[in-house]
Design a protein around this motif. Structure first.
Motif, short mmCIF file in Angstrom:
data_model
loop_
_atom_site.label_atom_id
_atom_site.label_comp_id
_atom_site.label_asym_id
_atom_site.label_seq_id
_atom_site.Cartn_x
_atom_site.Cartn_y
_atom_site.Cartn_z
N GLY A 154 0.83 -1.21 0.00
CA GLY A 154 0.00 0.00 0.00
C GLY A 154 0.86 1.25 0.00
O GLY A 154 1.96 1.27 0.57
N ALA A 155 0.35 2.31 -0.64
CA ALA A 155 1.14 3.52 -0.84
C ALA A 155 1.66 4.15 0.45
O ALA A 155 2.71 4.77 0.45
CB ALA A 155 0.32 4.55 -1.61
N ILE A 197 6.39 4.66 0.50
CA ILE A 197 6.75 4.18 -0.82
C ILE A 197 5.90 4.84 -1.91
O ILE A 197 6.41 5.20 -2.98
CB ILE A 197 6.68 2.63 -0.89
N GLY A 198 4.63 5.08 -1.61
CA GLY A 198 3.76 5.76 -2.56
C GLY A 198 4.24 7.18 -2.82
O GLY A 198 4.26 7.66 -3.96
N TYR A 246 -0.29 0.91 -9.06
CA TYR A 246 -1.75 0.93 -9.11
C TYR A 246 -2.23 2.31 -8.71
O TYR A 246 -1.80 2.87 -7.71
CB TYR A 246 -2.33 -0.16 -8.19
N ILE A 247 -3.12 2.85 -9.55
CA ILE A 247 -3.53 4.24 -9.42
C ILE A 247 -5.04 4.32 -9.26
O ILE A 247 -5.79 3.60 -9.95
CB ILE A 247 -3.12 5.02 -10.69
N ILE A 256 -4.24 9.30 -7.41
CA ILE A 256 -3.42 8.99 -6.25
C ILE A 256 -2.82 7.59 -6.42
O ILE A 256 -3.50 6.68 -6.93
CB ILE A 256 -4.27 9.16 -4.97
N VAL A 257 -1.55 7.46 -6.10
CA VAL A 257 -0.93 6.13 -6.14
C VAL A 257 -1.55 5.31 -5.02
O VAL A 257 -1.54 5.72 -3.86
CB VAL A 257 0.61 6.23 -5.93
#
Lengths: 161, 297
Positions: free
Chosen positions: B72-73, B111-112, B136-137, B165-166
């Motif tokens: 997850g971001a 990380i996002g 994934y966006i 949003i990422v």
């Protein structure tokens, strides 16, 4: 914007601009001057505090981001007017020369000694690479952290973070 | 140094964050803020509003399966570094995360955020390229995904629209070993040159090497990180090397001829970084070889 931040167990409520940095909330709104601003660019770590238990650089966070959080500053390390394990170790090893980096170093010490049951000297140095000491007391600081770690795990920790 | 005044909104969901972004063209998302806040304090960025997504639990997860790990971001660099799943399944990423900044920065940075910010020297990026990660966006028109190589489009440039949003990064598992080397003046700095390498070597008793997979990416270039496709192809085409020295010689001569344009700054001139790239690619190869033989790099 209204924020409510708990610092060292005490709640501080204020209406602040979004751009107020957490370090200024701590120093000017809560009046706790122990957290220092060294570089203001997120390198030196003199502004390090624990935010919900994790060490962060308070000059790189807006107070609004920390709304509802629990912060520990250097003032919150000791209890009942006695020095904490970290502070005792720093005194014993003369690890504070001018004292400017010391609050950040103490916060990192609290974090390191509690989190890692086993840690080497090299690992300690690596964990504090975000904390600069311009007086070059690093050797003594690392000695103090090693000592505090030993004391904590031998004696058990009775004081709260 | 104080940034210009801005409005602040806290999003309680991804869709709310997207609405808030749409309401203000100058709004930016804030997660950990460890890239954004320093830039705002220096006046490099002056968003009119911040949309705080830092508490969205729906963006904080690490899901491991047999062939990938989906991150997850909002997972922090510390969490990547310490995740048992990531260490077991995609250890290269945990190693890379451990070299980002310092403890305090790793506890907030995500990380996002790193991927969306796309700093050409960011530690994750050459590793995500080597790992063939996918981004994934989430946006107004729904969800979409892109390979990381397409997502990163230049220095601080990505394929993200303003109201997107990422959401997560998917990292496939890999066979073989991998290593990330970063050359920096101090450990907590950005690297002058970063090299990420993955190899599936079959090493015989005589010391010959069969190559089943070989990937290498370099970071710190002016244009951002990229895979060194021609070196990869040459190694894979040849498939077998009688000695490690012959593999090393081939890679060394190829990297010396590669067209690479680096940033030119106080910390390191473009010429110095170009020289470093030659050294670092070989050094990373040596570490990969040690790992392939079962040693610790």
């Amino acid at each position: 914007m209204k924020v409510s931040i708990k610092i060292n167990g005490k709640q501080y409520d204020a209406d602040v601009e979004p751009r107020l940095l957490l370090v200024h909330f701590i120093r000017d709104v809560a009046g706790l001057k122990g957290t220092h601003i060294g570089c203001d660019t997120g390198h030196c770590g003199a502004c390090t505090v624990l935010l919900n238990g994790k060490p962060v650089k308070s000059c790189q966070i807006f107070a609004v981001q920390a709304d509802g959080a629990e912060i520990t500053t250097v003032e919150g390390l000791s209890q009942d007017d006695r020095l904490s394990i970290e502070q005792e170790a720093f005194v014993k090893h003369a690890a504070a020369e001018c004292g400017y980096c010391t609050p950040g170093m103490l916060i990192m010490t609290r974090y390191i000694i509690k989190k890692y049951k086993d840690i080497t000297r090299d690992e300690i140095k690596d964990k504090i690479r975000g904390n600069y000491c311009m007086c070059m007391q690093y050797q003594k600081i690392v000695d103090a952290i090693e000592d505090a770690h030993r004391v904590y795990w031998q004696k058990g920790y009775k004081q709260n973070a | 140094m104080y940034p210009k005044p801005f409005k602040y909104y806290r999003a309680s969901s991804i869709s709310e964050a997207i609405e808030m972004l749409e309401e203000d063209e100058g709004a930016k998302l804030i997660g950990g803020g460890q890239s954004l806040v320093p830039m705002m304090k220096l006046g490099i960025l002056a968003p009119s509003a911040l949309v705080d997504i830092g508490r969205l639990k729906e963006l904080k997860y690490i899901r491991a399966s047999s062939d990938s790990v989906i991150i997850g971001a909002l997972v922090t660099h510390s969490e990547v570094e310490e995740s048992g799943d990531i260490i077991e399944k995609v250890p290269l990423l945990a190693q890379a995360a451990s070299l980002i900044g310092d403890t305090q920065i790793r506890d907030m940075g995500t990380i996002g955020g790193s991927v969306a910010h796309a700093d050409p020297s960011a530690d994750y990026l050459p590793n995500l390229l080597v790992l063939n990660a996918r981004v994934y966006i989430s946006g107004r028109s729904g969800k979409r995904e892109m390979p990381i190589a397409e997502f990163i489009q230049g220095p601080f440039m990505t394929g993200l629209d303003h109201n997107e949003i990422v959401e997560s990064i998917k990292v496939p598992t890999y066979k073989g070993v991998a290593h990330y080397e970063k050359f920096s003046i101090r450990r907590q700095d950005f690297g002058l040159v970063n090299v990420s390498m993955l190899a599936d070597f079959k090493i015989s008793e005589t010391g010959s090497i069969g190559v089943n997979d070989f990937r290498v990416a370099i970071g710190g270039l002016e244009s951002g990180p990229r895979r060194l496709g021609d070196i990869e192809k040459a190694v894979l085409d040849r498939e077998k090397f009688d000695t490690f020295q012959s593999l090393k010689d081939m890679i060394r001569s190829m990297i010396e001829k590669e067209e690479l344009s680096f940033q030119d700054t106080l910390h390191g001139s473009a010429k110095y970084r170009r020289h470093l790239a030659n050294v670092m690619v070989v050094r990373t190869l040596e570490q990969v070889y040690i790992k392939a033989r079962g040693g610790v790099a």
